[in-house]
Design a protein around this motif. Structure first.
Motif, short mmCIF file in Angstrom:
data_model
loop_
_atom_site.label_atom_id
_atom_site.label_comp_id
_atom_site.label_asym_id
_atom_site.label_seq_id
_atom_site.Cartn_x
_atom_site.Cartn_y
_atom_site.Cartn_z
N ARG A 1 0.83 -1.20 0.00
CA ARG A 1 0.00 0.00 0.00
C ARG A 1 0.87 1.26 0.00
O ARG A 1 0.62 2.21 -0.72
CB ARG A 1 -0.94 -0.01 1.21
CG ARG A 1 -2.03 1.03 1.10
CD ARG A 1 -3.04 0.95 2.24
NE ARG A 1 -3.71 -0.35 2.25
CZ ARG A 1 -3.93 -1.07 3.35
NH1 ARG A 1 -3.56 -0.63 4.53
NH2 ARG A 1 -4.56 -2.23 3.27
N ARG A 2 1.98 1.25 0.77
CA ARG A 2 2.89 2.41 0.84
C ARG A 2 3.56 2.65 -0.50
O ARG A 2 3.68 3.77 -0.97
CB ARG A 2 3.92 2.18 1.95
CG ARG A 2 4.92 3.27 2.09
CD ARG A 2 4.28 4.53 2.64
NE ARG A 2 5.28 5.58 2.72
CZ ARG A 2 5.06 6.84 2.42
NH1 ARG A 2 3.87 7.23 2.04
NH2 ARG A 2 6.02 7.72 2.51
N VAL A 3 3.99 1.57 -1.17
CA VAL A 3 4.63 1.70 -2.48
C VAL A 3 3.65 2.26 -3.50
O VAL A 3 3.98 3.15 -4.29
CB VAL A 3 5.20 0.33 -2.95
CG1 VAL A 3 5.61 0.38 -4.41
CG2 VAL A 3 6.38 -0.07 -2.09
N GLU A 4 2.41 1.77 -3.46
CA GLU A 4 1.41 2.28 -4.40
C GLU A 4 1.09 3.74 -4.14
O GLU A 4 0.88 4.51 -5.08
CB GLU A 4 0.13 1.42 -4.31
CG GLU A 4 0.31 0.04 -4.92
CD GLU A 4 -0.89 -0.84 -4.72
OE1 GLU A 4 -1.87 -0.40 -4.10
OE2 GLU A 4 -0.85 -1.99 -5.19
N GLN A 5 1.07 4.18 -2.85
CA GLN A 5 0.84 5.59 -2.54
C GLN A 5 1.97 6.45 -3.09
O GLN A 5 1.74 7.52 -3.65
CB GLN A 5 0.71 5.80 -1.03
CG GLN A 5 -0.60 5.35 -0.43
CD GLN A 5 -0.60 5.46 1.07
OE1 GLN A 5 0.41 5.77 1.70
NE2 GLN A 5 -1.76 5.19 1.69
N LEU A 6 3.21 5.97 -2.93
CA LEU A 6 4.33 6.74 -3.45
C LEU A 6 4.30 6.84 -4.97
O LEU A 6 4.63 7.88 -5.55
CB LEU A 6 5.67 6.10 -3.02
CG LEU A 6 6.06 6.26 -1.55
CD1 LEU A 6 7.29 5.45 -1.25
CD2 LEU A 6 6.30 7.73 -1.23
N LEU A 7 3.90 5.79 -5.63
CA LEU A 7 3.84 5.80 -7.10
C LEU A 7 2.69 6.68 -7.59
O LEU A 7 2.81 7.33 -8.62
CB LEU A 7 3.69 4.38 -7.64
CG LEU A 7 4.90 3.48 -7.53
CD1 LEU A 7 4.56 2.08 -7.97
CD2 LEU A 7 6.04 4.02 -8.35
N ASP A 8 1.59 6.71 -6.85
CA ASP A 8 0.44 7.51 -7.27
C ASP A 8 0.59 8.99 -6.91
O ASP A 8 -0.09 9.84 -7.49
CB ASP A 8 -0.85 6.96 -6.63
CG ASP A 8 -1.24 5.63 -7.21
OD1 ASP A 8 -0.77 5.33 -8.34
OD2 ASP A 8 -1.99 4.88 -6.55
N ASP A 9 1.48 9.32 -5.99
CA ASP A 9 1.64 10.70 -5.55
C ASP A 9 2.27 11.53 -6.66
O ASP A 9 3.39 11.24 -7.09
CB ASP A 9 2.52 10.73 -4.29
CG ASP A 9 2.59 12.12 -3.68
OD1 ASP A 9 1.74 12.95 -4.03
OD2 ASP A 9 3.49 12.35 -2.85
N PRO A 10 1.58 12.58 -7.16
CA PRO A 10 2.14 13.39 -8.25
C PRO A 10 3.33 14.23 -7.81
O PRO A 10 4.18 14.59 -8.63
CB PRO A 10 0.99 14.30 -8.69
CG PRO A 10 0.03 14.29 -7.55
CD PRO A 10 0.25 13.04 -6.78
N ASN A 11 3.51 14.52 -6.53
CA ASN A 11 4.62 15.34 -6.07
C ASN A 11 5.91 14.54 -5.91
O ASN A 11 6.97 15.12 -5.74
CB ASN A 11 4.26 15.98 -4.70
CG ASN A 11 3.10 16.95 -4.86
OD1 ASN A 11 2.94 17.55 -5.92
ND2 ASN A 11 2.31 17.11 -3.80
#
Length: 160
Positions: free
Chosen positions: A147-157
């Protein structure tokens, strides 16, 4: 009784004269003559034919005796040549695979080093490993890490 006398031998129950045999229709004549003893000239011709067949068989057998060791040696040599060709092909294939993986790892390393930011290069390194690893079907990340990896990949910043 001897063995020859004991064996069943088909024969005609009617005995016809040669004149009566000539007057029979062709099919009946053929059936009648099929169970009669062949004439002496036919028996002699059969014996001569069998003798010629045996002679040619013996001649072929004698002629092939001298050739067998040569043929066996040639067959062994052909098998050996086939094995050598197969080994050369395997070596060429192995060399091509090694060359391909070397060039691929060089390209991936170049792509990783030319990324504008360190975060982008780390992400690319995780997605494109420099060396091709064995395919592991198990997911190395647990649910929280995934979940953390997916959040980092989805984060546009995170691409900045």
């Amino acid at each position: 009784m001897t063995e020859e006398e004991e064996k069943f031998k088909a024969h005609n129950w009617k005995h016809l004269s040669p004149h009566e045999v000539k007057n029979l229709p062709p099919v009946q004549r053929g059936r009648y003559l099929a169970y009669e003893e062949p004439p002496k000239d036919v028996l002699d011709a059969q014996e001569a034919t069998l003798k010629r067949i045996r002679e040619t068989y013996k001649q072929k057998k004698i002629a092939t005796r001298g050739k067998e060791p040569v043929d066996l040696e040639r067959e062994k040599q052909e098998i050996l040549i086939g094995q050598l060709k197969a080994a050369e092909a395997r070596n060429r294939l192995k060399a091509m695979k090694t060359k391909y993986y070397h060039y691929r790892s060089d390209d991936v390393a170049h792509l990783i080093t030319t990324q504008p930011t360190a975060l982008a290069s780390v992400k690319l390194e995780c997605l494109l490993p420099a060396k091709e690893e064995e395919l592991n079907l198990r997911d190395p990340l647990n649910r929280l890490k995934r979940r953390r990896v997916e959040q980092l990949l989805d984060d546009p910043n995170s691409y900045a």
